[in-house]
Scaffold this active site. Structure first.
Site, PDB file in Angstrom:
ATOM      1  N   ASN A   1      10.234 -31.148  25.607  1.00 57.80           N
ATOM      2  CA  ASN A   1      10.159 -32.091  26.722  1.00 57.80           C
ATOM      3  C   ASN A   1      10.867 -33.375  26.288  1.00 57.80           C
ATOM      4  OD1 ASN A   1       9.519 -33.792  28.803  1.00 57.80           O
ATOM      5  ND2 ASN A   1       7.360 -34.013  28.245  1.00 57.80           N
ATOM      6  N   TRP A   2      12.082 -33.548  26.788  1.00 57.67           N
ATOM      7  CA  TRP A   2      12.876 -34.711  26.347  1.00 57.67           C
ATOM      8  C   TRP A   2      12.476 -36.005  27.041  1.00 57.67           C
ATOM      9  CZ3 TRP A   2      18.637 -32.633  26.027  1.00 57.67           C
ATOM     10  CH2 TRP A   2      18.772 -31.884  24.849  1.00 57.67           C
ATOM     11  N   LYS A   3      11.649 -35.909  28.049  1.00 59.49           N
ATOM     12  CA  LYS A   3      11.241 -37.116  28.787  1.00 59.49           C
ATOM     13  C   LYS A   3      12.480 -37.893  29.246  1.00 59.49           C
ATOM     14  CE  LYS A   3       7.110 -36.944  26.014  1.00 59.49           C
ATOM     15  NZ  LYS A   3       5.883 -37.553  25.631  1.00 59.49           N
TER      16      LYS A   3
ATOM     17  N   HIS B   1       2.236 -33.364  34.071  1.00 56.41           N
ATOM     18  CA  HIS B   1       2.232 -33.898  32.709  1.00 56.41           C
ATOM     19  C   HIS B   1       1.384 -35.175  32.658  1.00 56.41           C
ATOM     20  CE1 HIS B   1       3.667 -35.885  29.048  1.00 56.41           C
ATOM     21  NE2 HIS B   1       3.910 -34.660  28.613  1.00 56.41           N
TER      22      HIS B   1
ATOM     23  N   SER C   1       2.177 -34.137  19.570  1.00 54.92           N
ATOM     24  CA  SER C   1       2.706 -34.422  18.233  1.00 54.92           C
ATOM     25  C   SER C   1       2.951 -33.165  17.386  1.00 54.92           C
ATOM     26  CB  SER C   1       1.788 -35.409  17.505  1.00 54.92           C
ATOM     27  OG  SER C   1       1.692 -36.602  18.260  1.00 54.92           O
TER      28      SER C   1
ATOM     29  N   GLY D   1       7.362 -33.107  22.440  1.00 55.47           N
ATOM     30  CA  GLY D   1       8.048 -34.291  22.928  1.00 55.47           C
ATOM     31  C   GLY D   1       8.965 -34.863  21.860  1.00 55.47           C
TER      32      GLY D   1
ATOM     33  N   GLY E   1       2.443 -38.134  22.133  1.00 54.11           N
ATOM     34  CA  GLY E   1       3.328 -39.257  21.797  1.00 54.11           C
ATOM     35  C   GLY E   1       2.773 -40.162  20.717  1.00 54.11           C
TER      36      GLY E   1
ATOM     37  N   GLU F   1      -3.190 -30.477  26.289  1.00 53.88           N
ATOM     38  CA  GLU F   1      -2.668 -31.590  25.500  1.00 53.88           C
ATOM     39  C   GLU F   1      -3.738 -32.678  25.401  1.00 53.88           C
ATOM     40  OE1 GLU F   1       1.775 -32.133  25.896  1.00 53.88           O
ATOM     41  OE2 GLU F   1       1.145 -32.044  27.969  1.00 53.88           O
TER      42      GLU F   1
HETATM   43  C1  PEP Z   1       4.457 -34.216  25.485  1.00 51.04           C
HETATM   44  O1  PEP Z   1       5.190 -35.037  25.984  1.00 51.04           O
HETATM   45  O2  PEP Z   1       3.970 -33.306  26.168  1.00 51.04           O
HETATM   46  C2  PEP Z   1       4.150 -34.311  24.072  1.00 51.04           C
HETATM   47  C3  PEP Z   1       3.324 -33.461  23.565  1.00 51.04           C
HETATM   48  O3  PEP Z   1       4.788 -35.319  23.367  1.00 51.04           O
HETATM   49  P1  PEP Z   1       4.733 -35.509  21.778  1.00 51.04           P
HETATM   50  O4  PEP Z   1       5.133 -34.211  21.142  1.00 51.04           O
HETATM   51  O5  PEP Z   1       5.686 -36.601  21.487  1.00 51.04           O
HETATM   52  O6  PEP Z   1       3.319 -35.842  21.444  1.00 51.04           O
END
Ligand code: PEP
Length: 258
Positions: free
Chosen positions: A9-11, A95, A213, A234, A173, A167
């Site tokens: 997920n590049w956001k 999300h 993460s 992410g 994040g 999540e």
């Molecule tokens: C996400 O955006 O779903 C996510 C899990 O981000 P990160 O890996 O940076 O925690």
């Protein structure tokens, strides 16, 4: 047999040039066999140029979000019908950042899920429970009220076309992953909940991703957990070398790093 699914997920990161350069770095390193699916969710404008590059490869380019309407006067929205026309197979919906920052309600997410299913795009339905203390020592996640509302009206035969993700809010994040037991436990509870609602067979076939993460050092251990069928990544997915290591997690050494 549930096929593992690795989702980047590049956001709101990477312009088209950067996205294409990333593809250039990773395409030759895709896992050799057909044992897992790998997908990247870039910003919407990068989907088409990326799709053109990956067309002959197993790498999937997917949506980070889509509207509940397919066309019309909805400035700034993304049509899931038009994603489908490009050949997009998955779209992330609900999300945590959509919920928290853009105040998307369960009802809005529900409408988006119904539209995506109708248009033949598989929703990756994100649940992001907050940790709650139950009694003096036990914690649980408040994800199931999200499930109640977001799945309203989904025909039972369509549940198999949904991918779910768990999540923990505090791990997204944060650079600090949830501990392994929390990740395992959350995904197991989610599968149990789906089983109670739709029956054991559907629950056994549905894929559940863990997100929060994930990085090259913890992915293998997470993927070894019985109820974790994939990961949503992410920050660590923005770096091509990291992503190559993660999509080839099966080759890495299984070490106790969590
Ligand atoms: C996400 O955006 O779903 C996510 C899990 O981000 P990160 O890996 O940076 O925690």
């Amino acid at each position: 047999m549930r096929k593992p699914l690795i989702v980047a997920n590049w956001k709101m990161n990477k312009n088209v040039d950067e996205a294409l350069a990333f593809l250039n770095d990773v395409l030759s390193e895709l896992p050799a066999d057909d044992k897992e699916e790998v997908a990247i969710a870039p910003q919407a404008f990068a989907i088409y140029p990326m799709m053109k590059v990956v067309r002959q490869t197993p790498l999937q380019i997917i949506g980070q979000n889509a509207a509940s309407k397919c066309n019309g006067a909805y400035t700034g929205e993304i049509s899931v019908r038009d994603l489908a026309a490009l050949g997009v197979n998955y779209v992330m919906l609900g999300h945590a950042e959509r919920r928290e920052i853009f105040k998307e309600s369960n009802q809005t997410i529900n409408q988006k899920i119904l539209t995506a299913l109708r248009e033949g795009v598989k929703p990756i339905v994100c649940t992001n429970g907050k940790r709650k203390l139950i009694g003096r020592h036990n914690h649980c996640y408040s994800i199931f009220s999200q499930l109640d509302n977001v799945l309203t009206g989904v025909p039972v035969e369509q549940v198999a076309n949904i991918v779910f993700s768990f999540e923990p809010t505090e791990a997204i994040g944060a650079g600090k992953h949830a501990d392994l037991d929390t990740a395992k436990h959350g995904c197991r509870l989610l599968r149990r909940e789906i089983s109670q609602r739709y029956g054991r067979q559907i629950a056994e076939n549905v894929r559940i991703l863990y997100g929060g993460s994930v990085n090259p050092d913890n992915i293998r251990l997470l993927m070894a957990a019985p109820d974790i069928d994939g990961v949503l990544i992410g920050r660590a997915s923005l770096d091509a070398d990291n992503f190559i290591r993660m999509m080839n997690y099966q080759r890495t050494v299984l070490a106790r790093v969590m």
